[in-house]
Design an enzyme around this catalytic site. Sequence first.
Site, short mmCIF file in Angstrom:
data_model
loop_
_atom_site.label_atom_id
_atom_site.label_comp_id
_atom_site.label_asym_id
_atom_site.label_seq_id
_atom_site.Cartn_x
_atom_site.Cartn_y
_atom_site.Cartn_z
N SER A 135 0.87 -1.17 0.00
CA SER A 135 0.00 0.00 0.00
C SER A 135 0.92 1.23 0.00
CB SER A 135 -0.86 -0.03 1.27
OG SER A 135 -1.56 1.18 1.41
N LYS A 161 -0.97 -1.04 -4.48
CA LYS A 161 -2.17 -0.27 -4.16
C LYS A 161 -1.75 1.18 -3.93
CE LYS A 161 -4.58 0.13 0.22
NZ LYS A 161 -5.19 -0.62 1.35
N LYS A 163 -2.78 4.90 -2.61
CA LYS A 163 -3.71 5.75 -1.89
C LYS A 163 -4.08 6.89 -2.84
CE LYS A 163 -3.87 3.82 2.19
NZ LYS A 163 -5.15 3.36 2.79
N ASP A 188 -7.04 3.04 -3.13
CA ASP A 188 -7.77 3.12 -1.85
C ASP A 188 -8.04 4.59 -1.55
OD1 ASP A 188 -8.80 2.91 0.70
OD2 ASP A 188 -7.09 1.83 1.55
N GLU A 213 -10.94 0.80 -3.41
CA GLU A 213 -11.27 0.50 -2.02
C GLU A 213 -11.94 1.70 -1.36
OE1 GLU A 213 -7.76 -1.07 -0.15
OE2 GLU A 213 -8.57 -0.86 1.87
N ASP A 238 -13.69 -1.60 2.99
CA ASP A 238 -12.76 -1.74 4.12
C ASP A 238 -13.50 -1.18 5.34
OD1 ASP A 238 -10.82 -1.19 6.08
OD2 ASP A 238 -9.35 -0.33 4.74
N LYS A 262 -9.72 -6.78 8.15
CA LYS A 262 -8.69 -6.36 9.11
C LYS A 262 -9.10 -6.88 10.47
CE LYS A 262 -7.27 -2.15 6.73
NZ LYS A 262 -7.43 -0.68 6.67
N GLY A 290 -3.90 -3.96 6.14
CA GLY A 290 -2.86 -3.64 7.13
C GLY A 290 -3.16 -2.33 7.81
O1 OSB Z 1 -7.11 1.88 4.52
O2 OSB Z 1 -5.91 0.16 4.31
C1 OSB Z 1 -6.10 1.27 4.80
C2 OSB Z 1 -3.07 2.23 6.94
C3 OSB Z 1 -3.68 2.88 7.98
C4 OSB Z 1 -5.05 3.04 7.96
C5 OSB Z 1 -5.80 2.52 6.90
C6 OSB Z 1 -5.19 1.85 5.86
C7 OSB Z 1 -3.79 1.73 5.87
C8 OSB Z 1 -3.02 1.11 4.79
C9 OSB Z 1 -1.66 0.60 5.17
O3 OSB Z 1 -3.39 1.05 3.65
C10 OSB Z 1 -1.45 -0.84 4.91
C11 OSB Z 1 -0.16 -1.31 5.54
O4 OSB Z 1 -0.16 -1.67 6.74
O5 OSB Z 1 0.83 -1.32 4.83
MG MG Z 2 -8.29 0.75 3.14
#
Ligand code: OSB
Ligand code: MG
Length: 380
Positions: A135, A161, A163, A188, A213, A238, A262, A290
């Site tokens: 991510s 992925k 953001k 995401d 996402e 999510d 999660k 994560g």
């Molecule tokens: O939306 O998946 C998410 C991290 C913090 C809060 C929300 C998210 C995330 C990530 C990080 O996408 C994923 C990772 O742990 O590498």
């Molecule tokens: Mg997410």
Amino acid sequence: MKIDAILLRELHLPLMRPFETSFGVTRERRILLAEIKSEGLTGWGECTAGEHPYYSEESTDSAWQVIVDELGPMLAAELPEHGSNCPSIFRAVRGNRMAKATLENAIWDLEAQREGVSLSRLIGGVRRRIPCGVSLGIQPTIPELLAVIDRELAAGYQRIKLKCKPGWDVEVFEKVRNRWPAITLSCDANSVYRLKDADHLANFDAFDLLMIEQPLWHDDFYYHAMLQKRLRTAICLDESIHNRRDAQAAIEMESCRIINIKLGRVGGFSEAIAVHNAALERNIPVWCGGMLESGVGRSHNIALSTLKNFSLPGDVSASARYWAEDIIEPEVAVSSTGEIDIPETPGRGYKVRTDLVERLTTRKETIRAVKTVSKILRPA
Ligand code: OSB
Ligand code: MG
């Protein structure tokens, strides 16, 4: 099992690089670890709440309070035989799922150790290695993002992925796709768009994304269903999915075609397995999300990812992407084919570096069935 002691600690761990999402930037994690001692064994759990209540209503501080004042004493007064006993032990407390998962997951770790099996085996995992993705946070510039993607692909990761947010979406996808026409790519939004953005979101269809996402509100199914009808790209939920009923409702309403699971968001292994099973029955693939976990939370994510329906690469990646030094040994390593091998030793399969944890601890509290003993070690 008799609970001899529950120790809750807070650790501060600086991230290797800042992580930016549509809701903010994280530079350092404040991580809560629960250490549960029972009959000579120690089980570990990690709280995945953020430093601020931005991803969900919970935060490091709210989870600390709920564990110390409510959940810890409830658990210490019981004799749980299985991790799956925890939801009913915690039933009186509404919500606070990340706080609950912190303790429940430690009980699952203890149960696996007591049975002499890996956590993966205890929960019915079927994979000996799991596929991994990364991510990638919002970067200062597109060239910097391309350099990061280059590095992660070279390391072997199977899915990238991105953001995204308004101003960091279509143009970015275009540049990434031009350079890498065939990689598995997803995005995401962390709830940053609204239904009025549907035409804009339909433009994402041009980039052959595996999924988008959580594009809309963090607590919504209905408008995601309306949006899904207008997109070719699969929606993955999510934030909206807190339990099995949510998963069933979202699938029946066609709010999503993929679910991110999660452990913290759903309250621990019991509910995570229930969500997994509900999705499996309806042919909806899942993957493990994560929360910038340390090695303790990461090791739980790895075990969860071995269940049958975790057929898409998760946001479960190597320790070294996050930390100069992780608090487990061995650290989590990803192979050149983008996979993590599942440890077969009893429990989570990664030792906690207790000396390092002790050194990094900024506060700790011992929770017993009746009273709690508080110690402030040094100011946060
Ligand atoms: O939306 O998946 C998410 C991290 C913090 C809060 C929300 C998210 C995330 C990530 C990080 O996408 C994923 C990772 O742990 O590498
Ligand atoms: Mg997410």
